[in-house]
Motif scaffolding. Structure first.
Motif, mmCIF file in Angstrom:
data_model
loop_
_atom_site.group_PDB
_atom_site.id
_atom_site.type_symbol
_atom_site.label_atom_id
_atom_site.label_comp_id
_atom_site.label_asym_id
_atom_site.label_seq_id
_atom_site.Cartn_x
_atom_site.Cartn_y
_atom_site.Cartn_z
ATOM 1 N N ASN A 1 68.247 8.537 57.782
ATOM 2 C CA ASN A 1 67.571 10.003 57.823
ATOM 3 C C ASN A 1 68.664 10.800 56.843
ATOM 4 O O ASN A 1 69.949 10.761 57.980
ATOM 5 C CB ASN A 1 66.761 10.782 58.672
ATOM 6 C CG ASN A 1 65.811 9.728 58.955
ATOM 7 O OD1 ASN A 1 65.568 8.879 59.999
ATOM 8 N ND2 ASN A 1 64.451 10.042 58.314
ATOM 9 N N HIS A 2 67.906 11.337 55.871
ATOM 10 C CA HIS A 2 69.579 12.786 55.151
ATOM 11 C C HIS A 2 69.522 13.962 55.875
ATOM 12 O O HIS A 2 68.336 14.230 56.103
ATOM 13 C CB HIS A 2 68.896 12.602 53.840
ATOM 14 C CG HIS A 2 69.759 13.170 52.764
ATOM 15 N ND1 HIS A 2 70.738 14.835 53.373
ATOM 16 C CD2 HIS A 2 70.676 12.753 52.293
ATOM 17 C CE1 HIS A 2 70.938 15.561 52.314
ATOM 18 N NE2 HIS A 2 71.575 14.143 51.826
ATOM 19 N N LEU A 3 70.952 14.039 56.310
ATOM 20 C CA LEU A 3 71.167 15.159 57.500
ATOM 21 C C LEU A 3 70.474 16.314 56.500
ATOM 22 O O LEU A 3 69.690 16.775 58.003
ATOM 23 C CB LEU A 3 72.773 15.298 57.505
ATOM 24 C CG LEU A 3 72.943 16.768 57.795
ATOM 25 C CD1 LEU A 3 72.837 16.895 59.184
ATOM 26 C CD2 LEU A 3 74.603 17.240 58.216
ATOM 27 N N LEU A 4 70.640 17.207 55.332
ATOM 28 C CA LEU A 4 69.436 18.354 55.453
ATOM 29 C C LEU A 4 68.471 17.883 54.953
ATOM 30 O O LEU A 4 67.329 19.234 55.735
ATOM 31 C CB LEU A 4 70.660 18.617 53.704
ATOM 32 C CG LEU A 4 72.286 18.880 54.194
ATOM 33 C CD1 LEU A 4 72.985 19.733 52.656
ATOM 34 C CD2 LEU A 4 72.120 19.726 55.304
ATOM 35 N N GLU A 5 67.984 17.496 54.082
ATOM 36 C CA GLU A 5 66.448 16.929 53.751
ATOM 37 C C GLU A 5 66.127 16.139 55.304
ATOM 38 O O GLU A 5 64.516 16.395 55.153
ATOM 39 C CB GLU A 5 65.915 16.587 52.728
ATOM 40 C CG GLU A 5 67.229 16.882 51.317
ATOM 41 C CD GLU A 5 67.045 16.745 50.355
ATOM 42 O OE1 GLU A 5 66.644 15.881 49.857
ATOM 43 O OE2 GLU A 5 67.815 17.520 49.315
ATOM 44 N N GLY A 6 66.223 14.637 55.582
ATOM 45 C CA GLY A 6 65.311 14.681 56.901
ATOM 46 C C GLY A 6 65.283 13.081 56.563
ATOM 47 O O GLY A 6 64.667 12.546 57.012
ATOM 48 N N ASP A 7 64.469 12.742 54.638
ATOM 49 C CA ASP A 7 64.317 11.896 54.288
ATOM 50 C C ASP A 7 64.790 10.694 54.956
ATOM 51 O O ASP A 7 66.375 10.620 55.106
ATOM 52 C CB ASP A 7 63.699 12.110 53.180
ATOM 53 C CG ASP A 7 64.301 12.219 51.628
ATOM 54 O OD1 ASP A 7 64.105 11.892 50.853
ATOM 55 O OD2 ASP A 7 65.312 12.991 52.152
ATOM 56 N N THR B 1 74.598 11.467 56.784
ATOM 57 C CA THR B 1 73.533 10.886 57.289
ATOM 58 C C THR B 1 73.504 11.356 58.767
ATOM 59 O O THR B 1 74.071 11.436 59.810
ATOM 60 C CB THR B 1 73.781 9.131 57.352
ATOM 61 O OG1 THR B 1 74.981 9.077 58.802
ATOM 62 C CG2 THR B 1 73.601 8.932 56.397
ATOM 63 N N VAL B 2 71.424 11.144 59.373
ATOM 64 C CA VAL B 2 71.566 11.172 60.836
ATOM 65 C C VAL B 2 70.543 9.284 61.061
ATOM 66 O O VAL B 2 70.012 9.100 60.926
ATOM 67 C CB VAL B 2 70.410 11.788 60.602
ATOM 68 C CG1 VAL B 2 70.385 12.427 62.729
ATOM 69 C CG2 VAL B 2 71.413 13.806 60.488
#
Lengths: 100, 556
Positions: A13-19, A59-60
């Protein structure tokens, strides 16, 4: 006998947007699974996973997800969970289905 | 309603300043995700399947109109125009961006709302009967004590690293449990003793999830002045005994099961005797102060003739009134449940416009109060009957007039795999299809009271174990599969449903539910016998024959 390696994509998942994002062949990140690199070699997948995990500023929750090549040779999900991540929720036209 | 004081406001402001700095440090790389994750969870921020999810607490489900307006603002400004009300009387936003969350929390704090302890191994948002303070059948309003527990448990230093999450619910109506008291870690019924004094019956060790258990009575009567010390003793005993070696066995229900209720009771009593003197009476004084905030609104006197005339003349209004109104303690008033279960819509979702419309109704006709139910609906607890026709008309404009409370389409459904990172199957589309199917069949009102509850994984956020019909979505070899349970009960006669048999594929589950209901219609003695009454009378076998007709045919 060594077990067969199921092809994978690297996803997170994208760190800032979460998608949901996927790693491309050049080590960039894309929102579209079709643009991801399909990893067919286990050692290569392990090395790239480590590289991806080091990109904590972007990333997450990086992991390897099972995938297969579709009729165009692009990665596509083998499990329904990854299909929902690829597309978006089924109750609203939100998520990636709305962005495509 | 309770009004936060300067201390509360300063606490929220300080907490939000801390979290803003933590977000900045995560983004600039000063914090790793492993370091940041517990911090964001402490502030209700999860990472789900498609995006972050912010879970906002609605303490004991009570909201003012201004607070509801603020929830609408968040939906519109930082999400996709809607919010999802949950079985924990919270609201969840499914699409926030990490950078925006500090601003969202600041906006919430402006109206004394927050996301503290909506996640993590701590005492979660305290829930209560959504008819609190209005119901004709309650012994006392559960909200003051729920607020007292909220204040005691928020940032309680001993209980910030519990073995697992801990859920407390309060009901003031012993005979009509609307808060699923017996499925909580601790459930409280407000009761009166023989001397007419108010106190609490303490139920402990209930819970759903992978090991569903009905709570056991820990103590029949705890005096008001002993409550917090008794709760503190109970949580403290579990904090010591709870299984930290296995997260699936870490809940207090397992502790009660493994040690037995007698040993737990003795340990709690011992601990209670030890710590009771440290509670010097401040808590009792505080409860009295809190109670003043929950005094009855000033009920008006007016004719109810207009309501009666509309009821007699308009069959649609009558249908809505029959399904969605409940008895208020003032005979000229009603409790209005606004259904968030329009057929085919997502259970529990409300758009920003709908939230604002409900807030305005509360402001104009509802003494500025709204409630969120664990059944994912919204309640106007105090409405004079003369105002009901205009409220119904306003609800129609927002498509919030569905007349289905307690009926088959009033389904609890967790977000499931459409949103939740833990889910193993979808819940929402199953609920949508069932509601649509029975609306098409026009059988809903004939079927009568029937609760379907759907969970998309074994964690049971959709309360499937206590649904009259429960549906559990699982992953079976890479495909969605749905198990049916029957006979669950979420009330004061709580029971865990029994699994019927093999599960069903996604496209088979709605027909299986239809056969289940068809079986009920044929098995019931008369129209007055509800689904759960029929099930309790005839048992599983006759239903099984309807649900698995092929097995029945093969056996013949």
């Amino acid at each position: 006998m060594a077990r067969a390696f199921t092809p994978k994509v690297i996803t997170a998942n994208h760190l800032l947007e979460g998608d949901v994002i996927y790693m491309t062949d050049t080590g960039e990140w894309t929102r579209q699974m079709a643009e991801a690199v399909l990893l067919t070699d286990e050692a290569d997948a392990d090395v790239r996973l480590i590289e991806a995990q080091q990109q904590a500023a972007t990333t997450v929750g990086v992991y390897l997800a099972d995938a297969k090549a579709d009729e165009n040779g692009n990665p596509s999900p083998t499990h329904f969970r990854e299909e929902f991540r690829r597309v978006g929720p089924s109750n609203y036209f939100h998520g990636k289905q709305a962005e495509a | 309603m309770y009004q936060y004081n300067d201390f509360d406001s300063a606490f929220l402001a300080e907490r939000n300043v801390q979290f803003r700095a933590q977000v900045e440090r995560r983004i600039d790389g000063s914090l790793t995700e492993d370091e940041f994750k517990p911090l964001r969870l402490m502030n209700g921020l999860y990472l789900q399947l498609h995006a972050y999810m912010l879970r906002v607490a609605i303490p004991y489900g009570t909201l003012s109109a201004n607070q509801m307006d603020k929830l609408a603002l968040l939906a519109e400004k930082w999400d996709k125009g809607y919010g999802h009300f949950t079985t924990r009387q919270n609201i969840q936003y499914n699409w926030p961006k990490l950078n925006d969350v500090p601003d969202m929390l600041d906006a919430l704090a402006e109206v004394n709302l927050h996301a503290i302890q909506t996640s993590g191994n701590t005492i979660r948002n305290v829930t209560a009967d959504h008819f609190a303070g209005a119901a004709a059948d309650e012994v006392a309003d559960p909200r003051p004590v729920a607020e007292l527990i909220r204040q005691w448990s928020t940032d309680h230093p001993e209980f910030q690293a519990l073995p697992r999450k801990f859920k407390i619910a309060v009901s003031g109506a012993l005979e009509n449990d609307r808060a699923v008291i017996k499925a909580h870690d601790i459930g409280l019924y407000i009761v009166k003793n023989d001397a007419g004094e108010l106190g609490y019956q303490i139920v402990v060790g209930g819970g759903l999830g992978r090991t569903p258990m009905i709570g056991k009575t820990l103590k029949e009567f705890v005096k008001q002045e002993d409550l917090l010390s008794y709760l503190e003793a109970t949580v403290s005993v579990w904090n010591l005994l709870g299984r930290r070696d296995n997260k699936y066995k870490a809940r207090i229900k397992i502790t009660v099961h493994e040690h037995g209720i007698e040993e737990i009771r003795q340990r709690v009593e011992d601990r209670f005797q030890l710590i009771r003197p440290t509670f010097g009476g401040f808590d009792v004084a505080l409860l009295k102060d809190i109670e003043a905030f929950f005094a009855n609104p000033e009920f008006k006197s007016a004719s109810t003739d207009g309501y009666t005339a509309t009821y007699d003349a308009d069959p649609l209004f009558r249908s809505w009134a029959d399904a969605n109104l409940a008895a208020h303690k003032n005979a000229d008033y009603s409790i209005v449940t606004i259904s968030l279960k329009k057929h085919g819509d997502t259970p529990g979702d409300a758009s920003a416009d709908q939230m604002r419309a409900m807030a305005e109704l509360a402001r104009q006709y509802g003494h500025d109060e709204l409630r969120i139910s664990h059944e994912q609906n919204v309640i106007l607890p105090h409405v004079h009957k003369s105002d009901l026709p205009v409220i119904y008309a306003a609800l129609r404009e927002q498509e919030l007039h569905t007349a289905n409370i307690g009926l088959i389409s009033d389904i609890i459904a967790c977000p499931g795999m459409d949103y939740c990172a833990l889910a193993t199957a979808r819940s929402i589309p199953v609920a949508q299809e069932i509601a649509t199917r029975f609306d098409d069949l026009k059988l809903e009102h004939d079927i009568g009271h029937l609760q379907i509850k759907i969970s998309g994984c074994i964690n049971a956020c959709g309360h499937h174990h206590v649904g009259h019909i429960g549906i559990l979505g699982l992953d079976r070899a890479g495909v969605e599969n749905y198990q049916i349970t029957l006979g669950g009960d979420a009330t004061n006669t709580a029971a865990v449903g029994q699994r019927v048999g093999p599960g069903f594929a996604y496209d088979e589950i709605v027909p299986a539910i239809e056969r289940t209901v068809q079986g009920y219609l044929e098995l019931r003695q008369d129209q007055n016998e509800t689904f759960i009454q029929t099930f309790n009378r005839v048992g599983m076998a006759p239903f099984k024959a309807y649900i698995y007709p092929e097995a029945q045919a093969n056996a013949a």
